[in-house]
Design a protein around this motif. Structure first.
Motif, PDB file in Angstrom:
ATOM      1  N   GLN A   1       0.812  -1.207   0.000  1.00  0.00           N
ATOM      2  CA  GLN A   1       0.000   0.000   0.000  1.00  0.00           C
ATOM      3  C   GLN A   1       0.856   1.273   0.000  1.00  0.00           C
ATOM      4  OE1 GLN A   1      -2.908  -0.570   3.175  1.00  0.00           O
ATOM      5  NE2 GLN A   1      -3.430  -2.491   2.162  1.00  0.00           N
ATOM      6  N   GLU A   2       2.011   1.168   0.660  1.00  0.00           N
ATOM      7  CA  GLU A   2       2.898   2.339   0.645  1.00  0.00           C
ATOM      8  C   GLU A   2       4.324   1.914   0.315  1.00  0.00           C
ATOM      9  OE1 GLU A   2       2.821   4.875   4.069  1.00  0.00           O
ATOM     10  OE2 GLU A   2       4.515   6.064   3.357  1.00  0.00           O
ATOM     11  N   LEU A   3       4.925   2.612  -0.641  1.00  0.00           N
ATOM     12  CA  LEU A   3       6.306   2.341  -1.033  1.00  0.00           C
ATOM     13  C   LEU A   3       7.148   3.527  -0.569  1.00  0.00           C
ATOM     14  CD1 LEU A   3       8.271   0.561  -2.748  1.00  0.00           C
ATOM     15  CD2 LEU A   3       7.700   2.033  -4.682  1.00  0.00           C
ATOM     16  N   ILE A   4       8.052   3.264   0.377  1.00  0.00           N
ATOM     17  CA  ILE A   4       8.895   4.342   0.910  1.00  0.00           C
ATOM     18  C   ILE A   4      10.245   4.296   0.205  1.00  0.00           C
ATOM     19  CG2 ILE A   4       9.970   5.294   2.987  1.00  0.00           C
ATOM     20  CD1 ILE A   4       7.830   3.698   4.587  1.00  0.00           C
ATOM     21  N   ILE A   5      10.596   5.357  -0.490  1.00  0.00           N
ATOM     22  CA  ILE A   5      11.886   5.393  -1.174  1.00  0.00           C
ATOM     23  C   ILE A   5      12.919   6.026  -0.250  1.00  0.00           C
ATOM     24  CG2 ILE A   5      13.142   6.177  -3.215  1.00  0.00           C
ATOM     25  CD1 ILE A   5      10.600   6.045  -4.785  1.00  0.00           C
ATOM     26  N   ALA A   6      13.818   5.196   0.280  1.00  0.00           N
ATOM     27  CA  ALA A   6      14.832   5.681   1.224  1.00  0.00           C
ATOM     28  C   ALA A   6      16.204   5.603   0.572  1.00  0.00           C
ATOM     29  CB  ALA A   6      14.779   4.859   2.513  1.00  0.00           C
ATOM     30  N   LEU A   7      16.336   6.262  -0.590  1.00  0.00           N
ATOM     31  CA  LEU A   7      17.625   6.287  -1.281  1.00  0.00           C
ATOM     32  C   LEU A   7      18.396   7.532  -0.878  1.00  0.00           C
ATOM     33  CD1 LEU A   7      16.408   5.093  -4.792  1.00  0.00           C
ATOM     34  CD2 LEU A   7      17.589   3.764  -3.048  1.00  0.00           C
ATOM     35  N   ASN A   8      19.711   7.487  -1.074  1.00  0.00           N
ATOM     36  CA  ASN A   8      20.544   8.632  -0.701  1.00  0.00           C
ATOM     37  C   ASN A   8      20.098   9.905  -1.423  1.00  0.00           C
ATOM     38  OD1 ASN A   8      22.150   7.059   0.922  1.00  0.00           O
ATOM     39  ND2 ASN A   8      23.609   6.592  -0.726  1.00  0.00           N
ATOM     40  N   ALA A   9      20.256  11.039  -0.762  1.00  0.00           N
ATOM     41  CA  ALA A   9      19.877  12.326  -1.351  1.00  0.00           C
ATOM     42  C   ALA A   9      20.987  12.820  -2.284  1.00  0.00           C
ATOM     43  CB  ALA A   9      19.589  13.325  -0.245  1.00  0.00           C
ATOM     44  N   THR A  10      21.435  11.927  -3.173  1.00  0.00           N
ATOM     45  CA  THR A  10      22.470  12.285  -4.144  1.00  0.00           C
ATOM     46  C   THR A  10      21.844  12.263  -5.533  1.00  0.00           C
ATOM     47  OG1 THR A  10      23.051   9.967  -4.340  1.00  0.00           O
ATOM     48  CG2 THR A  10      24.308  11.252  -2.764  1.00  0.00           C
ATOM     49  N   VAL A  11      22.599  12.713  -6.540  1.00  0.00           N
ATOM     50  CA  VAL A  11      22.070  12.736  -7.907  1.00  0.00           C
ATOM     51  C   VAL A  11      21.651  11.322  -8.333  1.00  0.00           C
ATOM     52  CG1 VAL A  11      22.621  13.208 -10.313  1.00  0.00           C
ATOM     53  CG2 VAL A  11      23.423  14.758  -8.539  1.00  0.00           C
ATOM     54  N   GLU A  12      22.543  10.323  -8.105  1.00  0.00           N
ATOM     55  CA  GLU A  12      22.237   8.949  -8.510  1.00  0.00           C
ATOM     56  C   GLU A  12      21.014   8.425  -7.758  1.00  0.00           C
ATOM     57  OE1 GLU A  12      25.245   9.836  -7.435  1.00  0.00           O
ATOM     58  OE2 GLU A  12      26.408   9.819  -9.288  1.00  0.00           O
ATOM     59  N   GLY A  13      20.973   8.704  -6.450  1.00  0.00           N
ATOM     60  CA  GLY A  13      19.845   8.231  -5.637  1.00  0.00           C
ATOM     61  C   GLY A  13      18.532   8.796  -6.151  1.00  0.00           C
ATOM     62  N   GLN A  14      18.550  10.078  -6.508  1.00  0.00           N
ATOM     63  CA  GLN A  14      17.301  10.718  -6.926  1.00  0.00           C
ATOM     64  C   GLN A  14      16.892  10.305  -8.339  1.00  0.00           C
ATOM     65  OE1 GLN A  14      15.339  11.964  -4.614  1.00  0.00           O
ATOM     66  NE2 GLN A  14      17.094  11.102  -3.510  1.00  0.00           N
ATOM     67  N   THR A  15      17.883  10.079  -9.215  1.00  0.00           N
ATOM     68  CA  THR A  15      17.581   9.559 -10.556  1.00  0.00           C
ATOM     69  C   THR A  15      16.869   8.211 -10.414  1.00  0.00           C
ATOM     70  OG1 THR A  15      19.672  10.536 -11.255  1.00  0.00           O
ATOM     71  CG2 THR A  15      18.604   9.026 -12.805  1.00  0.00           C
ATOM     72  N   THR A  16      17.424   7.371  -9.563  1.00  0.00           N
ATOM     73  CA  THR A  16      16.845   6.043  -9.345  1.00  0.00           C
ATOM     74  C   THR A  16      15.442   6.166  -8.762  1.00  0.00           C
ATOM     75  OG1 THR A  16      19.106   5.386  -8.831  1.00  0.00           O
ATOM     76  CG2 THR A  16      17.389   3.771  -8.403  1.00  0.00           C
ATOM     77  N   ALA A  17      15.272   7.089  -7.812  1.00  0.00           N
ATOM     78  CA  ALA A  17      13.960   7.299  -7.188  1.00  0.00           C
ATOM     79  C   ALA A  17      12.927   7.690  -8.241  1.00  0.00           C
ATOM     80  CB  ALA A  17      14.068   8.385  -6.114  1.00  0.00           C
ATOM     81  N   HIS A  18      13.314   8.597  -9.151  1.00  0.00           N
ATOM     82  CA  HIS A  18      12.390   9.027 -10.193  1.00  0.00           C
ATOM     83  C   HIS A  18      12.049   7.879 -11.138  1.00  0.00           C
ATOM     84  CE1 HIS A  18      11.914  13.171  -9.190  1.00  0.00           C
ATOM     85  NE2 HIS A  18      13.221  13.350  -9.100  1.00  0.00           N
ATOM     86  N   TYR A  19      13.068   7.090 -11.495  1.00  0.00           N
ATOM     87  CA  TYR A  19      12.839   5.957 -12.392  1.00  0.00           C
ATOM     88  C   TYR A  19      11.841   4.979 -11.768  1.00  0.00           C
ATOM     89  CZ  TYR A  19      13.586   1.873 -15.278  1.00  0.00           C
ATOM     90  OH  TYR A  19      13.378   0.792 -16.100  1.00  0.00           O
ATOM     91  N   ILE A  20      12.039   4.686 -10.490  1.00  0.00           N
ATOM     92  CA  ILE A  20      11.149   3.743  -9.800  1.00  0.00           C
ATOM     93  C   ILE A  20       9.736   4.301  -9.729  1.00  0.00           C
ATOM     94  CG2 ILE A  20      10.672   2.652  -7.555  1.00  0.00           C
ATOM     95  CD1 ILE A  20      13.708   2.351  -7.230  1.00  0.00           C
ATOM     96  N   THR A  21       9.621   5.604  -9.416  1.00  0.00           N
ATOM     97  CA  THR A  21       8.307   6.235  -9.360  1.00  0.00           C
ATOM     98  C   THR A  21       7.575   6.063 -10.693  1.00  0.00           C
ATOM     99  OG1 THR A  21       9.349   7.885  -7.950  1.00  0.00           O
ATOM    100  CG2 THR A  21       7.129   8.387  -8.710  1.00  0.00           C
ATOM    101  N   ASP A  22       8.325   6.256 -11.809  1.00  0.00           N
ATOM    102  CA  ASP A  22       7.728   6.075 -13.136  1.00  0.00           C
ATOM    103  C   ASP A  22       7.255   4.637 -13.349  1.00  0.00           C
ATOM    104  OD1 ASP A  22       8.000   8.670 -13.849  1.00  0.00           O
ATOM    105  OD2 ASP A  22       9.837   8.398 -15.048  1.00  0.00           O
ATOM    106  N   CYS A  23       8.065   3.673 -12.920  1.00  0.00           N
ATOM    107  CA  CYS A  23       7.727   2.256 -13.102  1.00  0.00           C
ATOM    108  C   CYS A  23       6.454   1.889 -12.350  1.00  0.00           C
ATOM    109  CB  CYS A  23       8.845   1.362 -12.589  1.00  0.00           C
ATOM    110  SG  CYS A  23      10.334   1.448 -13.561  1.00  0.00           S
ATOM    111  N   VAL A  24       6.312   2.449 -11.138  1.00  0.00           N
ATOM    112  CA  VAL A  24       5.218   2.037 -10.251  1.00  0.00           C
ATOM    113  C   VAL A  24       3.920   2.767 -10.602  1.00  0.00           C
ATOM    114  CG1 VAL A  24       4.515   1.922  -7.820  1.00  0.00           C
ATOM    115  CG2 VAL A  24       6.898   1.535  -8.445  1.00  0.00           C
ATOM    116  N   LYS A  25       4.070   3.904 -11.287  1.00  0.00           N
ATOM    117  CA  LYS A  25       2.923   4.735 -11.634  1.00  0.00           C
ATOM    118  C   LYS A  25       1.801   3.892 -12.259  1.00  0.00           C
ATOM    119  CE  LYS A  25       4.342   9.002 -12.954  1.00  0.00           C
ATOM    120  NZ  LYS A  25       4.908   9.857 -14.021  1.00  0.00           N
ATOM    121  N   GLY A  26       0.545   4.219 -11.955  1.00  0.00           N
ATOM    122  CA  GLY A  26      -0.569   3.468 -12.536  1.00  0.00           C
ATOM    123  C   GLY A  26      -1.135   2.465 -11.539  1.00  0.00           C
ATOM    124  N   ARG A  27      -0.214   1.981 -10.624  1.00  0.00           N
ATOM    125  CA  ARG A  27      -0.693   1.091  -9.556  1.00  0.00           C
ATOM    126  C   ARG A  27      -1.248   1.949  -8.424  1.00  0.00           C
ATOM    127  NH1 ARG A  27       3.389  -1.246 -11.894  1.00  0.00           N
ATOM    128  NH2 ARG A  27       3.394  -3.485 -12.286  1.00  0.00           N
TER     129      ARG A  27
END
Lengths: 197, 197
Positions: free
Chosen positions: A136-162
């Motif tokens: 029900q809830e996906l918590i993204i706890a990645l580092n607050a770095t450029v790579e971490g945030q790129t990955t966070a955005h990619y995952i958000t895109d993948c999960v979108k729609g659910r």
């Protein structure tokens, strides 16, 4: 002459994080002075741990059992899934004792420079798990770095729609820190996200 | 759970010079990610090295043979004996390639505070060796610290009466160093021991 094994130990140790070849030599000398209560027990434990400790089939953390003790625990909240970059980050969260959901260890972050693509991480498996667990809830706890945030955005895109609520860790002033020593980005973020007292 | 072997590795690693418990954990994680080309080879080499590497019966350095390759070498000048505190200091001198005599590793320095007496070091054996080897020059290459110098003086007293020239490493400005950054004691010593150009 100290033989090939000595040189091998120095070579292997100096590839560990934070150890150079000079400190590797100091460490081996220290061990050779304490063979029975340091060097031999270390060799034995390394051998046993290498066999016993495996990656969890579900969350990919390290554990002596698979599924790991977190995935197997019936007391954890299975509607919460927290994404972390690596096992050390999972431990950091576990140390706080305030998170009671499940984890998913990515095994790295996306990086075009280092050639890390989504398939190198456990992102396809993450999507499968989200559906299986009916998260029900996906918590993204990645580092607050450029790579971490790129990955966070990619995952958000993948999960979108659910029908899954996606959250990330709050940004702001670390507890106990002096404003004077903080970088500008953190201060700007903290100011933008200010809350009523 | 990661089991007792994991905790054992962390405990042993964090007792090594320059490694704390946090970096010990990082090191073990790094090894668990590279079991086959890091963790298991390291375990094997540690085990073999612990068996193969012993203290030399003559000079007490570490070597796969006893007497060590230095004591056994026929090309070394057996009339020179250089006293060092530990094996790392011996290596430092060997790296220079400019000393061709024999060594004697004390295994520490005298320290009333830490309860290190002459019998804890290899000083009695040093005296026996001096007579056996008929040493002509004894070079004291101990650290320029209070403990090192106390030990140097004690050894000088022990050897007195024998027809042996006792020398110590020169004191002065290290090559490549800026006077501005040197401590006062070194500068005073360098000034007192100035030499004609």
């Amino acid at each position: 002459m100290l033989g090939p094994d000595f040189e091998n130990i120095v070579r292997l140790l100096s590839r560990m994080p934070g150890i150079g070849s000079r400190s590797a030599r100091r460490i081996v000398l220290h061990m050779l002075d304490n063979k029975d209560n340091m060097m031999l027990p270390l060799a034995e434990s390394l051998q046993k741990a290498a066999i016993d400790i495996q990656n969890c089939q579900d969350c990919h953390t390290l554990d002596t059992s698979s599924p790991c003790h977190i995935c197997a625990a019936m007391t954890r909240d299975r509607s919460l899934l927290c994404i972390v970059e690596n096992v050390a980050d999972l431990w950091a969260l576990e140390r706080t004792g305030s998170y009671k959901g499940l984890y998913h260890v990515l095994g790295g972050t996306l990086s075009a420079l280092d050639g890390v693509s989504p398939d190198d991480l456990h992102i396809p498996h993450l999507i499968t798990r989200l559906d299986e667990l009916q998260t029900q809830e996906l918590i993204i706890a990645l580092n607050a770095t450029v790579e971490g945030q790129t990955t966070a955005h990619y995952i958000t895109d993948c999960v979108k729609g659910r029908d899954i609520k996606i959250t990330r860790l709050a940004r702001g002033v670390p507890i106990g820190s002096a404003l004077d020593y903080l970088d500008d980005n953190t201060l700007v973020t903290a100011l933008d996200s200010r809350s009523a007292m």
